[in-house]
Write a protein that holds these residues in place. Structure first.
Motif, mmCIF file in Angstrom:
data_model
loop_
_atom_site.group_PDB
_atom_site.id
_atom_site.type_symbol
_atom_site.label_atom_id
_atom_site.label_comp_id
_atom_site.label_asym_id
_atom_site.label_seq_id
_atom_site.Cartn_x
_atom_site.Cartn_y
_atom_site.Cartn_z
ATOM 1 N N ASN A 153 0.852 -1.180 0.000
ATOM 2 C CA ASN A 153 0.000 0.000 0.000
ATOM 3 C C ASN A 153 0.888 1.230 0.000
ATOM 4 O O ASN A 153 1.864 1.288 0.764
ATOM 5 C CB ASN A 153 -0.901 0.014 1.238
ATOM 6 N N SER A 154 0.541 2.198 -0.837
ATOM 7 C CA SER A 154 1.316 3.436 -0.918
ATOM 8 C C SER A 154 0.338 4.606 -0.957
ATOM 9 O O SER A 154 -0.017 5.106 -2.023
ATOM 10 C CB SER A 154 2.216 3.424 -2.158
ATOM 11 N N GLN A 155 -0.075 5.040 0.216
ATOM 12 C CA GLN A 155 -1.086 6.095 0.331
ATOM 13 C C GLN A 155 -0.403 7.465 0.276
ATOM 14 O O GLN A 155 -0.370 8.212 1.254
ATOM 15 C CB GLN A 155 -1.863 5.927 1.641
ATOM 16 N N LEU A 156 0.130 7.807 -0.882
ATOM 17 C CA LEU A 156 0.863 9.061 -1.037
ATOM 18 C C LEU A 156 -0.053 10.265 -0.865
ATOM 19 O O LEU A 156 0.302 11.245 -0.200
ATOM 20 C CB LEU A 156 1.536 9.079 -2.411
ATOM 21 N N ALA A 207 1.173 5.929 -6.429
ATOM 22 C CA ALA A 207 0.211 6.002 -5.334
ATOM 23 C C ALA A 207 -0.924 5.016 -5.551
ATOM 24 O O ALA A 207 -1.472 4.910 -6.650
ATOM 25 C CB ALA A 207 -0.348 7.420 -5.215
ATOM 26 N N THR A 208 -1.274 4.284 -4.496
ATOM 27 C CA THR A 208 -2.441 3.404 -4.567
ATOM 28 C C THR A 208 -3.724 4.145 -4.241
ATOM 29 O O THR A 208 -4.806 3.583 -4.393
ATOM 30 C CB THR A 208 -2.273 2.214 -3.606
ATOM 31 N N GLU A 222 -2.355 -6.015 -3.593
ATOM 32 C CA GLU A 222 -1.104 -6.261 -4.327
ATOM 33 C C GLU A 222 -1.217 -5.819 -5.780
ATOM 34 O O GLU A 222 -0.286 -5.249 -6.339
ATOM 35 C CB GLU A 222 -0.750 -7.752 -4.246
ATOM 36 N N ALA A 223 -2.366 -6.089 -6.398
ATOM 37 C CA ALA A 223 -2.541 -5.668 -7.790
ATOM 38 C C ALA A 223 -2.459 -4.159 -7.906
ATOM 39 O O ALA A 223 -1.904 -3.625 -8.877
ATOM 40 C CB ALA A 223 -3.879 -6.178 -8.312
ATOM 41 N N ASN A 224 -2.996 -3.436 -6.927
ATOM 42 C CA ASN A 224 -2.936 -1.974 -6.961
ATOM 43 C C ASN A 224 -1.512 -1.464 -6.718
ATOM 44 O O ASN A 224 -1.068 -0.513 -7.355
ATOM 45 C CB ASN A 224 -3.883 -1.389 -5.918
ATOM 46 N N GLU A 225 -0.805 -2.118 -5.793
ATOM 47 C CA GLU A 225 0.543 -1.667 -5.462
ATOM 48 C C GLU A 225 1.513 -1.901 -6.609
ATOM 49 O O GLU A 225 2.373 -1.074 -6.898
ATOM 50 C CB GLU A 225 1.039 -2.402 -4.210
ATOM 51 N N PHE A 226 1.365 -3.026 -7.305
ATOM 52 C CA PHE A 226 2.312 -3.380 -8.353
ATOM 53 C C PHE A 226 1.760 -3.120 -9.753
ATOM 54 O O PHE A 226 2.298 -3.632 -10.736
ATOM 55 C CB PHE A 226 2.708 -4.854 -8.228
#
Length: 797
Positions: free
Chosen positions: A156-159, A186-187, A717-721
């Motif tokens: 998760n990358s909640q930028l 960013a996710t 995971e699909a969103n992060e990668f």
């Protein structure tokens, strides 16, 4: 070498009380100098030049009496906050190049040293000027002391949320700048876009942000990924569910892959090949799959992308090749009331068509004799009941049909009480049981005014559907004009003077009809054209010449005299919808051959699926998918209705949550203070890949009112990668909108000097005395020597 002179705007006088003395001395000196030069042998420009040089020297010495000082504004040490924000998401742990360190290792090396107490030199240098505030972000924003807790294990990358959180935390504090070390993927793209939109409206909404790029793109890298997946449901039988999949290829050239859809049991439902063109770099192609074999209710579908090359290239990761989506087909049975003035062929084919759809129940109320039957006889003296019912329930006279009442046959009812008294007369007998009503070949006088107004409320308030078919006593022939039911139809029924009957009328779709999936039977336009051309002509057309504003003509017929007449018309009416089918012998289509009979059945099923679609039940569960601090949050809204579909507050709403890991949770929804009949609840889940939520509603007596179900699929995971490597476009936009600058990770040593140039919120002014500095006296001496040199050159000493 002399030091540079300070700007005049930054010079002040520490001893202003000596100003009059300095002025008196300066003026006196100039006066004496002027008098002495009156008789000087110097002439012309040389005289005045020498006079000016000596005057400036005297003035400098006079100003020294006021103690001039240089004022220098500097950042107040440790008074301004500097945020260092580091990305802790697992996307940085993917190897982008075999020749480079992992992005996660590069980031950790830039932020830590072997000594847990010390920061790297560039951070220590920033700490000499700023008050350092160190944070990590992945799913959440949190403080860190020394960045040694960077683990890069959270997908998760909640930028966007992290930058918003920094703004909120330091809203009333002297924030100088924010350094964000990230790859920019960013996710929470929606949150980031919202934050950027705020900056576009107000450029001063935040302190400068300096994105520090982590990782380098590798042009030789290869990876397949799935992006956004949109789900669309329709009554179209060959494509009840349509998926639009964003297939991505990173750094590939001429890659051939396939997108595959399976159900929860891993049974394949569909596949489609994707070919990425050569030499176009990173690519994204839409892939559309149409699925027909989806069971009713809520289903989880698995979507994956695979490389189909004989020798597939190694991918950066396969953790972005799979996603799950939720499909909600709704669960019946959906009950439809069919009311006809006589047994006819239309009902036969309609019932035959619906026998193949287990989700739709067709309840028939068919009149077999009018109020004054043509076959009238009295077999017994004083007998008042219709002889058709002789021998049936003779011990209950009020339940036998009388001569002055029509005779109806009930078909496919749920019990002996349903429709026992004919067409319903109360909302409680109509609204809860049926989603749609079909009127066919029955005149308006068959129904009382109250019953027709009940049908109007069934559509306008309950949200049901009314369809009128084109039997011989429908529309104008049934005198439906100026009636409540006639008013809700999408056509005007005033008799405009009909011409000759329409014969050999050919059926065609209008432009609006082509856009409605339930009006088409074939998956391609060419096949649909061929189907329409092969259809049997019709010979019984209700000649409707005007439709109401807002109505849509989806199909027309063109008769032998080249007259084009509306055939299928629909419109919204209040909360519901209505339709008019003006063809009286629609059944004729299916008489041509077996193929056309199948096509007719498919048309009926799709039409009635459209009719029951979006019609609310007594219990309806809706959800809104949100993110709260990086945690998936589902806001649930359950609407409960009485039997007359008025809001019902006297109810208990129980929610059961079953996640994909087999865990079960129970919730209770609370009544809303803003809307009667509305019950709400929130469900937050961390670490789940998806869940089903089932609502069960019971009334005050403990009797179950109904159930409904929703679901949510999570693909962290699909969103992060979904994107690998730095997103330079996003980082550059952040820097430009905030007044910052894009920095490479290898250039962090330049940051201390760069940030010292900022216009900081808190600064202090330092005084540097000038009156006793060597350069001031050297400057005055230079002017005196210059004056002496001019006199010497002119031979005057």
């Amino acid at each position: 070498m002399l030091p540079p002179l300070p700007p005049l705007a930054s010079i002040a006088f520490a001893n202003e009380s000596w100003g009059w003395v300095a002025i008196t001395l300066g003026v006196g000196s100039l006066l004496v100098l002027f008098l002495s030069y009156r008789n000087s042998p110097l002439r012309g420009r040389a005289k005045w030049f020498a006079l000016a040089l000596k005057a400036v020297g005297l003035l400098l010495l006079s100003l020294a009496l006021m103690e001039p000082v240089h004022l220098e504004e500097q950042p107040k040490k440790n008074a301004n906050d500097l945020v260092i924000l580091a990305d802790n998401s697992s996307g940085l742990a993917i190897p982008l190049s075999p020749d480079e360190k992992l992005s996660s290792e590069q980031l950790k090396d830039a932020l830590t040293t072997e000594d847990p107490v010390l920061f790297p030199d560039w951070i220590e240098s920033l700490g000499d000027t700023f008050r350092l505030q160190t944070f990590l972000f992945d799913r959440t924003l949190r403080r860190t002391t020394d960045f040694h807790d960077l683990e890069f294990d959270r997908p998760n990358s909640q930028l966007g949320n992290a930058l918003t959180g920094i703004n909120q935390r330091f809203q009333n504090r002297p924030l100088a700048a924010t350094l964000v070390l990230t790859d920019g993927n960013a996710t929470d793209a929606a949150s980031l876009e919202k934050w950027l939109a705020t900056l576009k409206e107000n450029e001063e909404a935040t302190a400068p942000v300096y994105p520090v790029v982590v990782g380098k793109p590798n042009p030789e890298a290869h990876d397949l990924a799935l992006g956004n997946i949109d789900v669309e449901t329709s009554p179209f039988e060959d494509a009840r569910v349509s998926l639009t999949v964003e297939a991505r290829s990173i750094g590939s050239s001429g890659t051939t892959s396939v997108v595959i859809v399976t159900n929860e049991n891993d049974e394949e439902l569909g596949r489609k090949e994707v070919v990425f063109p050569e030499n176009l770099g990173d690519q994204s192609l839409p892939v559309r799959l149409r699925l027909a074999t989806i069971p009713p209710g809520v289903s989880f579908l698995k979507v994956r992308i695979e490389d189909t090359a004989p020798e597939p290239k190694a991918e950066l990761t396969d953790r972005n090749n799979n996603q799950e989506v939720v499909v909600n087909q709704g669960a019946g049975p959906y009950r439809i009331l069919y009311v006809s003035g006589r047994p006819n062929w239309e009902y036969k084919f309609l019932r035959r068509a619906l026998s193949q759809d287990s989700e739709i129940d067709l309840v028939g109320l068919i009149r077999i004799a009018k109020r004054e039957p043509k076959f009238e006889w009295r077999g017994r003296t004083g007998e008042s009941s219709n002889p058709l019912f002789r021998g049936f329930q003779s011990d209950i006279p009020e339940e036998t049909q009388r001569y002055d009442e029509p005779v109806f046959v009930r078909l496919n009812t749920s019990g002996p009480e349903e429709l026992r008294n004919g067409f319903p007369k109360a909302e409680e007998d109509l609204f809860p049981y049926y989603r749609a009503i079909i009127f066919d070949d029955v005149e308006a006088s068959q129904f009382t005014r109250e019953q027709q107004e009940l049908v109007d409320r069934f559509v306008a308030r309950r949200g049901g559907t009314v369809i009128m078919l084109g039997g011989q006593e429908s529309f104008q022939a049934g005198k439906w004009e100026n009636t409540p039911i006639g008013r809700l139809l999408p056509v005007y029924l005033e008799d405009l003077g009909r011409g000759a009957p329409s014969l050999e009328a050919a059926f065609n779709l209008t432009r609006e009809g082509w856009l409605e999936s339930w009006m088409r039977l074939q998956t391609s336009q060419e096949k649909e054209y061929n189907r329409l051309a092969y259809m049997s002509p019709f010979f019984a057309i209700n000649q409707i010449r005007a439709i109401k504003p807002g109505a849509s003509v989806l199909a027309t017929v063109t008769d032998s005299e080249e007259r084009s007449l509306p055939a299928i018309i629909t419109q919204r009416y209040g909360e519901g919808k209505t339709a008019a089918i003006t063809i009286g012998d629609f059944w004729r289509w299916g008489m041509k051959d077996a193929e056309q009979q199948d096509a007719l059945g498919k048309t009926w099923r799709q039409l009635l699926r459209w009719g029951v679609n979006e019609v609310p039940a007594r219990v309806s569960l809706e959800k809104e998918d949100l993110e709260s601090g990086g945690i998936p949050l589902t806001k649930l809204s359950v609407r409960v209705r009485e039997r007359d579909f008025a809001p019902q507050d006297n109810a208990t709403v129980l929610l059961k949550v079953n996640d994909r890991n087999g865990n079960e949770s129970l919730l209770t929804a609370e009544p809303s203070l803003n809307e009667p009949g509305l019950f709400t609840a929130d469900y937050a889940s961390e670490g789940s890949s998806g869940y089903r939520i089932e609502a069960t509603v019971v009334d005050g007596d403990g009797i179950e009112i109904g159930q409904d179900e929703v679901a949510r699929a999570l693909n962290p995971e699909a969103n992060e990668f979904a994107r690998l490597g730095p997103n330079l476009a996003a980082l550059r936009e952040i820097a430009e909108l905030t007044g910052g600058e894009l920095i490479e990770l290898s250039d962090t040593d330049q940051l201390p000097a760069l940030l010292k140039k900022l216009d900081l919120p808190v600064s202090e002014v330092r005084q540097h005395p000038l009156w006793h500095t060597p350069w001031l006296f050297l400057l005055a001496l230079a002017f005196f020597i210059g004056e002496w040199a001019v006199r010497r050159q002119q031979g005057v000493l």
